[in-house]
Scaffold this active site. Structure first.
Site, PDB file in Angstrom:
ATOM      1  N   PRO A  13       6.612   4.339   0.333  1.00  0.00           N
ATOM      2  CG  PRO A  13       5.797   5.611   2.026  1.00  0.00           C
ATOM      3  CD  PRO A  13       6.524   6.112   1.648  1.00  0.00           C
ATOM      4  CG  ASP A  14       2.709  -0.363  -0.079  1.00  0.00           C
ATOM      5  OD1 ASP A  14       1.931  -0.074   1.353  1.00  0.00           O
ATOM      6  OD2 ASP A  14       2.387  -1.663  -0.816  1.00  0.00           O
ATOM      7  CG  PHE A  15      -1.261   4.351   1.336  1.00  0.00           C
ATOM      8  CD1 PHE A  15      -2.294   5.447   1.976  1.00  0.00           C
ATOM      9  CD2 PHE A  15      -0.768   5.242   1.136  1.00  0.00           C
ATOM     10  CE1 PHE A  15      -2.497   7.337   1.807  1.00  0.00           C
ATOM     11  CE2 PHE A  15      -0.068   6.525   0.716  1.00  0.00           C
ATOM     12  CZ  PHE A  15      -1.128   7.438   1.035  1.00  0.00           C
ATOM     13  NE  ARG A  16      -6.557  -0.515   1.392  1.00  0.00           N
ATOM     14  CZ  ARG A  16      -6.733   0.948   0.543  1.00  0.00           C
ATOM     15  NH1 ARG A  16      -6.191   0.917  -0.386  1.00  0.00           N
ATOM     16  NH2 ARG A  16      -7.684   1.397   0.960  1.00  0.00           N
ATOM     17  CG  ASN A  87       0.683   6.556  -8.341  1.00  0.00           C
ATOM     18  OD1 ASN A  87       0.358   5.785  -6.861  1.00  0.00           O
ATOM     19  ND2 ASN A  87       1.966   5.973  -8.728  1.00  0.00           N
ATOM     20  CG  ASP A  89       4.444   9.115  -6.906  1.00  0.00           C
ATOM     21  OD1 ASP A  89       4.193   9.726  -7.998  1.00  0.00           O
ATOM     22  OD2 ASP A  89       4.423   8.264  -6.630  1.00  0.00           O
ATOM     23  CG  HIS A 106      -6.649   8.888  -5.797  1.00  0.00           C
ATOM     24  ND1 HIS A 106      -6.335   7.924  -6.069  1.00  0.00           N
ATOM     25  CD2 HIS A 106      -8.432   8.794  -6.527  1.00  0.00           C
ATOM     26  CE1 HIS A 106      -7.265   6.560  -5.889  1.00  0.00           C
ATOM     27  NE2 HIS A 106      -8.407   7.688  -6.417  1.00  0.00           N
ATOM     28  CB  THR A 181      -3.381  -0.208  -8.405  1.00  0.00           C
ATOM     29  OG1 THR A 181      -4.332  -0.056  -7.798  1.00  0.00           O
ATOM     30  CG2 THR A 181      -3.890  -1.522  -9.513  1.00  0.00           C
TER      31      THR A 181
END
Length: 345
Positions: A13-16, A87, A89, A106, A181
């Site tokens: 999943p993404d975050f937002r 990412n 991952d 990140h 993004t």
């Protein structure tokens, strides 16, 4: 430049994204507010929620996507200057990107370190995975301090590699590809303004993002301009990242080559997982520790992440949380929107 949107088709999943994003689905962790799960202060006191979430999202359980292999194709053709990813991952690595061509802005799960400043013992992906899947809070074998993956939490520094390479990379760019993004996390988002003014910029995303606003313009970060009368170099292709990469590959005459690369690499991943698990193909664990491969660095001092586009790339840029989000106790913390592993679209 890539974010979480390139990994959503892999099942991460993404975050937002409303409803499906990670921040919308953390109720079971009893957090004071969703972002707390990635705050360094909260983590040091309550590491259990993060490691419970890590079991669900741990690298190696997912296969790289068409988008990841499109970047691999660019690399194989000698066209990729660098991939800057938000990412965590590690799918860029699994897809075969040369670590020298990769900047994990990140951080990454690929290595971990003891949090005690007097120790900083390093641990591998396999070591961390064993403890996470044993439901243990990872403790340092040397000093019994808390061990954390080298992903950037709110309030932590970005890797020194990010700052070291952006100075030379972005002046050389012939084409800037921005994929998956939200361009809401600083200092990453401001990189779009670091390319020469005649460099075309292509956004492949579910929605337009990174567009100009008056404050950013005053700071010298003009943002993307897709629709004004003055627009001359920015293009938005709206849709999912895999479809966008396939469409671009088709225009380049590479579509069949890309599709064959995906089939071949996924088959190899399945075969490796099947051999490891007694013949039943599963999603790959990706736990091979290619220690000699990546110039992995611990989190550097050069800058701190910020969430909203209010500050540029100053050498001491400190991270702040999105003012629209609940602040909790720690006000000036970094948002590394694990666009990291999944950044919003």
């Amino acid at each position: 430049m890539v974010g979480a949107g390139i990994s959503t088709s892999a099942g991460i999943p993404d975050f937002r994204s409303p409803g499906t994003g990670l921040y919308s689905n953390l109720q079971s962790y009893n957090l004071p507010y969703p972002e707390a799960i990635f705050e360094i202060g909260f983590f040091k006191k309550h590491p259990e929620p993060f490691f419970a979430l890590a079991r669900e999202l741990y690298p190696g359980q997912f296969k790289p996507t068409v988008c990841h292999y499109f970047m691999r194709l660019l690399q194989d053709k000698g066209l990729l200057l660098r991939c800057y990813t938000q990412n965590i991952d590690t799918l860029e690595r699994v897809a075969g990107l040369d670590p020298e061509l990769l900047v994990e802005a990140h951080g990454t799960f690929f290595t971990s370190h003891c949090l005690r400043a007097s120790c900083r013992q390093s641990y591998s992906l396999a070591w961390m995975r064993e403890r996470i899947f044993s439901s243990l809070v990872p403790k340092c074998e040397k000093c019994q301090g808390l061990v954390k993956p080298d992903i950037v939490f709110f309030g932590e520094n970005l890797p020194s590699r990010f700052f070291a390479l952006l100075e030379s990379d972005f002046g050389k760019v012939d084409l800037l590809l921005i994929m998956g993004t939200s361009l809401q996390v600083q200092p990453f988002a401001s990189l779009i303004s670091r390319v020469p003014t005649n460099t075309p910029r292509l956004l492949i995303n579910k929605e337009k993002t990174g567009q100009s606003d008056p404050l950013m313009s005053l700071m010298g970060f003009g943002g993307m301009d897709f629709d004004s009368d003055k627009a001359y170099r920015d293009v938005a292709w709206l849709g999912d990242c895999d479809s966008g990469c396939l469409a671009l590959a088709e225009l380049l005459g590479w579509k069949e080559e890309l599709e064959e690369l995906v089939r071949r690499e996924h088959a190899a991943i399945d075969a490796k997982a099947g051999d490891r698990d007694g013949g039943t193909p599963q999603k790959p664990w990706g736990d091979e520790d290619k220690d000699g491969g990546s110039p992995k660095k611990s989190l550097g001092d050069e800058g701190k992440a910020q969430s909203e586009p209010k500050k540029g790339l100053g050498s001491k840029a400190k991270a702040e949380k999105d003012p629209k989000k609940p602040q909790g106790g720690d006000k000036d913390k970094a948002e590394n929107d694990p666009e990291k592993s999944r950044g919003g679209q």
